[in-house]
Each structure stands twice: as C-alpha cells, then as structure tokens.
Scaffold this active site. Structure first.
Site, PDB file in Angstrom:
ATOM      1  N   TYR A 273      42.206  37.223  46.233  1.00 14.60           N
ATOM      2  CA  TYR A 273      42.716  37.275  44.863  1.00 14.60           C
ATOM      3  C   TYR A 273      42.463  38.622  44.206  1.00 14.60           C
ATOM      4  O   TYR A 273      43.196  39.002  43.287  1.00 14.60           O
ATOM      5  CB  TYR A 273      42.158  36.105  44.039  1.00 14.60           C
ATOM      6  N   GLN A 274      41.470  39.349  44.665  1.00 16.70           N
ATOM      7  CA  GLN A 274      41.319  40.721  44.185  1.00 16.70           C
ATOM      8  C   GLN A 274      42.537  41.537  44.614  1.00 16.70           C
ATOM      9  O   GLN A 274      43.091  42.307  43.815  1.00 16.70           O
ATOM     10  CB  GLN A 274      40.044  41.350  44.738  1.00 16.70           C
ATOM     11  N   HIS A 430      38.674  29.400  42.359  1.00 22.66           N
ATOM     12  CA  HIS A 430      39.013  29.612  43.764  1.00 22.66           C
ATOM     13  C   HIS A 430      37.781  29.642  44.654  1.00 22.66           C
ATOM     14  O   HIS A 430      37.874  29.943  45.846  1.00 22.66           O
ATOM     15  CB  HIS A 430      39.821  30.900  43.923  1.00 22.66           C
ATOM     16  N   ASP A 450      35.598  31.927  59.039  1.00 22.61           N
ATOM     17  CA  ASP A 450      35.727  31.233  57.768  1.00 22.61           C
ATOM     18  C   ASP A 450      37.143  30.673  57.735  1.00 22.61           C
ATOM     19  O   ASP A 450      38.108  31.405  57.967  1.00 22.61           O
ATOM     20  CB  ASP A 450      35.508  32.201  56.609  1.00 22.61           C
TER      21      ASP A 450
END
Length: 751
Positions: A273-274, A430, A450
């Site tokens: 999201y960055q 998030h 992940d």
C-alpha cells in the site's frame, strides 16, 4: 509543541499569503510547467529513454483516439467492463494531455476536451454507484477511492489543455464536473476523505490537484488540512474493520504524511500500500513544488517523502518485488507505474542521486515530465551507480517507536539471501495478526513465505476483484504466518482494536559483522500473560556452502499452553529423518482462526533430539533442522480446506507443536544448499551439512545453541536474553568451559 505540528502551522500560514492571482496563473503548472515543456521539446530526439517512453505513450493514446470516446454508465465491480473502461479513460486522458503539451498536436487536446465535456454531461445524472459493498461508494466507480484516482489523473489532463479549452467550455466542465466531483469525495464522503489511510491520501490529493488547476484556495486548504467539521462519530469503522476516526485525529494530506510514515520512511500499512499511495504523495508534492515552491513540501517532516522512496526500494527482494507484509499482492514490484513516477520525482527533487538511475534503467521507462527527462538524461550520460540494498532496520510509527521491520541480507556476486522479520504495529485496516513473523528469500525465490493477501485484484470473477472473505478467515490470521500461535487462537484474539494498541519491541539489531547478522524482538501483548522473544541470526560459517539461518524462540507464560510454530515452504519434500503417518483421507487441521483452511497431510510424534526435513524448490535444496523433545509433534499441512470456491493457493507447510507447557523454546536452523539441474539431471550437495543441533545452555538470562557440522566443527552461539547493552561484559560457563565476551551475543567456532 512537536516539530510536526510547528511545520503544519508554518505551511498553513504560508498558504494564507501565497494565494495565486487567477489572471497570473499559467498552465500547465502541476506536473508539467511552461518552462519545463520548452526544455523537454528542446531535447526530443536526443535522449533515448525519454524518446522511447514518449513513443510508447503516443502509440497507446493514438489507438484509443481511433476507437473513440467510450463513457459507459457505471455498474461493475473491479475488473468489470465499466470499471476498467473508466480506469482506462483516466489513464489515457492524463497521457493525452501530456502529449498535447510536448508534441503540440491539437488532436490530443480535442480528445481531452471532448471527453471532459462528455463526463460533465454525465456526472450530474449519476447516483451513487449501484454496487453497495464499500463503506464509501463512488459514482463513477464502486468505491470513492477509485473516483479519487480518476480525479488525480484527470486534473493533470485538464491542466495540460486548460488554455486550449474555451472559457465557456471550461465553465461547464468546472461547474458540472470538477467542482461537484471534488465536493462529493470530500464533503459528500467525509468517512472516506477525513481519515488517515491510503484511501484518504488519494482523496486529499484529488481535491488538492484540481484545486490547484482551478486556483481554488478553499479546495487546496481542504486537501491539505481536511474538513473542519465532518460529523463522524469517534470509533467509526469501515467495512473491513479499519478505524476511520479516533479522538484528536488530524486529517488532510499533511496528516497522511505525518502519521503513517515513520522517521525511517516506513509506511505503517506495509510496502504494497505504500507503493499504491506513493503516486498521489509524490505527484501532489511535485505540483506543490511547482506552484508553491515556498512551501518546501519535499523538506516537510525532514524530507520524509523522498526518504520513503528509498525505504520502499529497500523493501524489495533481488527481483524488485515488494515483501508482502500485511495485505500485499505477491509479485507487485518497483516496475509498477507508481514507482516509475516516484523514482523519477525522487531523483529530480532529491538531489539527483545516481543510484536511483540504476533502478530507473531497470524500469525501462520514465515519466513524461522534467523529472523523467532528468532521469533519461542521467542514464544517457552514464551517470548511474548501483542502488545498494543493505541490511536495514526500519522503525514503525510516526515517532519511530512502534516496532519495525528488519531486513537482513547476505549478498555475493552470484547469490543473495534475505531475511525479513516483522515486529511492527498493526498496520491500520490492512494489518495482519503476525507479531514476530518472518519470510526468507533466496534471490527472488520464496524459501519460507508470507502468504500475502487473499484477493485477485481487478479479476471480476473472484469477488468482483475485491478482498475475499478468506482474507479475514485465513490471510490475516496468525496461523497463516511463520510465527507462534498459542492455543489455536490468533494474536490479540484477532481483534483489530486490541491489536492496534500494541506493537512488538526491538531487543537487538546488529549487522556490523556481515558474517553474523542478528535481529531480536520481544512481544508481550499478543497473548496476555505470555512473553515471546524471537532471535534470528544469519550466519556465514566455514564448512557451509551458504549462510544458514538460526531461529530461536523463547516463550514464558503464567499458564500451560499449546504452542504451534508453522513454516510455509514452497517446493517438494525430499526427505525427513523421522517416520510419519499419512491419512487415507484428508481432514481440516482445526475448526477456526485459520486452522479450518489447512488440510492435515501427515503427522509424527518425536522421540529424537533433532528433526530434519529437506525440500527442493527452483533448483535449490533446503533443510530445516529443529531441536525436538519427546512428545513434540509435527504436522505436514496444505492450505485449501473449507475453500469451496478455490480462492486460496494450495501451498504446503510444516507445523511444530508443543503441548501443555508454560515455558517453551523452539530452535531451528535453515540451510540453503546444493543445486539440481533439470537438463543434466544432476544433483549436487543435496544433503544437510548439520550433524546435530543442541540447546547447550538456557536460564532466564542466557541461551546457548550449538550447531555441529558433519566434519565435527562446532558453531556456538550465545545470547544474553535480558541485557542488550553493547558494552556489557558477560561471563558464562557452558559444559565446563568459561566464555567471556562484551555485548549482547557471542559466536565462536570450535574445531
């Protein structure tokens, strides 16, 4: 008064005195400027990368112009025709505006003008979007977020053709489209606009960008500082459970710079999201710098916007793919259009660092403005230098005191091993419940992964391209991550409000010795009454083909518990040094908190001191050696149970379990070794180098681990678990031998 608050006040005062006179304002002035356009035109045909980028954009826009205007009545979710058509429109409009300025061909201005007039005719007739899933529905799109995307891009197109459009048509476009559009996503959608979140960043920037083009001071103030009165109740949440408003919440673009970014440039929602938010952050900063340079926006909060670009580039593996922390789509990388813009802008406004040119060269395209031209010129003139991604510890939280993310790298000319350990804060809506989790990479290949998010972005067949319910029932749950799960419940009970109050604490980060790099952190709140310390060390040792990863987890609880430790690998199991049972039919591993999504494919109860499991993936062998005790259990699992719509990847995992214990210690070593060539069909160094793994000392203050290789050489690693002072002297007797050292840890080799 904090430094951040002082900076905000200075900006507000400056805005009061820096109103632009309508008569003197020139266009374009956002991303492109009149002087900038002249400079770009003077270089056309001389700068290969810029010329190639321009040619690609021209080909794309010309094809769209031939097809004609298509502005369908909105009805679809992400991935559906109307959604994708309107998304395509805003991208093409922005590019067409730029082409008009650079090439001086009126067909591009006519295209933009006609499209804007068509949208101005349609917009007043639009109700809220018919799809009702979002907490903040848009009009053109199913969520106001995408409406804001549209306005961020289209405001740039309008700026580029502003002087071409007649005053009468401009009046129509502004009165019927841009002004009501800006009001709708701000005043009309305060729950979307007036919060700290990547959503509101897009909303703030959209209103600010069109405010700059129209010289609307009210809109610009609204964008920078938020709505003064939003009428929203404290504690309001969005439909994903994310907090919209808290007591004393500051709002607007400046708040969205202040709060989510740590002083190191880490964005609390995570790199995925960055990456998404970097475009509005950077393009609005570029516009403010062009129109209001006295604001010095790139110096705000100690230059955090430029710094964040470097941070984001560091949050990638060797292939440039972002680590999927929190909600993150695996495979997203710095080749995305947002990062092309961010790298160009950071280069141009951040001192022209030649290392950024090496990233831009890999990206293979530039933004069609002065920043892109500067990058292309730098590459033409062979100014680029390598962008060195090093081991780094990135703090989380606006003050840098809410945990963080550590990245440890061991790099040679041919190979790069990367450890990513997350001990950060919740990460807003998030965030995942995964304190002290980690992932591990061999070059660009996931070794222990992940999972990322459970969503097929913009694929309509899968939930309208939106988040799937499995994102909550699986991806966010603790068992989906490589970290400790207590009593089959997620950290903080999977409760967002509770999780948002706490963060893990760094105990030790030391990469001063490239052969022994260590990160250690504590988590004391995920399970009330239970303390966890995880220490991970990447050790380059003689006798091992590649560095190995030592993982130590110590737990101490007020009550007896069951502890599970998963490792999600990719590839094919080669061997195990213990007998295990495989069921004739598969059953779910558990009933809730993510366990219901795991098939149990095999199990064993240990009777040996060590377990050893090896697998093969992408031509490399991996072996996980673990310290075991009698009655410890291991389970081979696979994701995909209770998944009738096949929304989850069928990835495998290994779970170690200890039952009915108050104190527990998990110690493992992961080796990367060997090679298998499918053409020659030869396997080299396919077996583990480790002969034994032991905990040779443990008390409340120290733990000692011994790794013995097959040549008889012993590596001893000792950690002081309570005193991390770098100048602290330690003296400890282990197996009748006394060891003296200074600092939190000690490592030696015994031959």
């Amino acid at each position: 008064m904090s430094t951040i608050n002082k900076a905000r006040i200075v900006l507000i005062i400056l805005l009061t005195f820096l109103h632009i006179n309508v008569k003197s304002q020139t266009h374009p002035s956002l991303v492109l400027t009149q002087q900038g356009v002249r400079e770009i035109r003077s270089q056309l045909g001389k700068v290969p990368l810029f010329d190639a980028s321009l040619a690609d954009v021209k080909k794309e826009v010309d094809a769209e112009i031939v097809l004609g205007n298509d502005i369908p009545v909105p009805k679809d979710f992400s991935g559906g025709y109307t959604h994708e058509r309107h998304k395509r429109n805003f991208l093409i409009l922005q590019r067409a505006g730029v082409l008009y300025q650079i090439l001086e061909d009126k067909k591009y201005a006519i295209y933009v003008r006609d499209m804007l007039l068509a949208y101005a005719k349609m917009y007043p007739t639009l109700p809220l979007h018919p799809q009702e899933r979002s907490y903040a529905r848009g009009k053109i799109f199913w969520q106001a977020l995408n409406d804001a995307n549209w306005l961020v891009y289209v405001s740039q197109a309008y700026d580029c053709v502003y002087d071409f459009i007649s005053p009468t048509d401009r009046s129509t476009i502004e009165k019927d489209l841009f002004k009501p559009f800006a009001d709708f996503i701000s005043i009309g959608s305060p729950q979307f606009f007036n919060r700290v979140h990547n959503h509101s960043t897009w909303g703030n920037v959209a209103v600010g960008m069109i405010g700059l083009v129209m010289n609307d001071v009210e809109l610009l103030d609204r964008a920078l500082n938020g709505l003064k009165n939003d009428g929203l109740p404290i504690g309001m949440k969005d439909n994903d459970g994310g907090l919209i408003k808290k007591e004393g919440q500051k709002t607007g673009f400046l708040a969205n710079v202040d709060e989510p970014f740590s002083p190191d440039g880490y964005y609390t929602e995570g790199p995925y999201y960055q990456r998404y938010a970097m475009y509005p952050f950077m393009v609005f900063a570029e516009a403010l710098q062009n129109i209001k340079p006295d604001l010095k926006i790139f110096e705000y909060k100690n230059g955090i916007l430029i710094k964040s670009v470097y941070t984001l580039l560091n949050l990638t593996n060797s292939e440039g793919e972002f680590f999927p922390l929190n909600d993150g789509q695996k495979g997203m990388s710095y080749y995305s259009r947002e990062l092309v813009s961010a790298v160009d802008i950071a280069y141009f406004y951040g001192g022209k660092d030649p290392s950024l040119l090496s990233i831009a060269e890999k990206q293979g395209r530039v933004q069609l403005d002065n920043s892109g031209m500067a990058v292309a010129l730098g590459i033409k003139n062979n100014l680029e230098k390598p962008f060195e991604k090093k081991s780094i510890d990135l703090s989380d939280g606006s003050d840098g005191k809410q945990g963080g993310v550590a990245i440890i790298r061991n790099k040679t000319d041919e190979n790069e091993l990367t450890l990513v350990m997350k001990y950060a804060s919740q990460g807003l809506s998030h965030g995942h419940y995964d304190k002290l989790s980690f992932s591990f990479y061999n070059n660009g290949t996931d070794v222990l992964q992940d999972y990322g998010l459970a969503r097929f972005v913009n694929i309509e067949q899968k939930g309208g391209g939106n988040y799937l319910k499995e994102n909550t029932t699986w991806a966010k749950q603790t068992i989906a991550h490589n970290t400790i799960v207590q009593n089959e419940t997620s950290h903080f009970g999977g409760d967002f409000e509770t999780g948002s109050k706490f963060f893990s604490e760094k105990y030790l980060f030391d990469v001063s010795n490239p052969k022994v790099q260590i990160i250690s952190a504590n988590e004391n709140n995920a399970y009330p009454g239970t303390t966890m310390q995880r220490t991970m060390t990447l050790i380059q040792e003689e006798g091992f083909e590649k560095p190995f990863l030592l993982d130590i987890i110590q737990l101490d609880s007020k009550t007896a518990n069951q502890y599970d430790l998963p490792f999600y690998y990719l590839g094919q199991i080669m061997s195990a040094n213990f007998a295990y049972e495989t069921p004739k039919s598969l059953e779910p591993y558990g009933k809730a908190n993510g366990y219901q999504h795991l098939w149990k494919e095999g199990s064993a109860i240990f009777s040996t001191d060590n377990s050893k499991i090896s697998w093969l993936n992408e031509g490399s062998f991996y072996t996980l050696t673990s310290v075991t005790q009698p009655n410890d259990e291991v389970f081979f699992v696979r994701i995909g149970a209770n998944d009738p719509n096949f929304n989850l990847r069928k990835d495998p995992g290994i779970i170690f379990r200890k039952k009915n214990v108050q104190k527990a210690t998990f110690v493992s070593v992961l080796e990367t070794h060997g090679n298998y060539n499918k053409v020659t069909e030869l396997a080299t160094n396919s077996y583990s180098t480790i002969d034994s793994l032991k905990v040779v000392y443990e008390d409340p203050n120290y733990i000692g681990v011994e790794i013995k290789n097959k040549s008889g050489v012993v590596t001893l690693f000792v950690l002081a678990t309570k005193n991390n002072k770098v100048n602290q002297k330690h003296r400890l007797k282990i197996n009748n031998k006394t060891y003296n050292w200074v600092g939190a840890y000690y490592k030696t080799t015994i031959k």
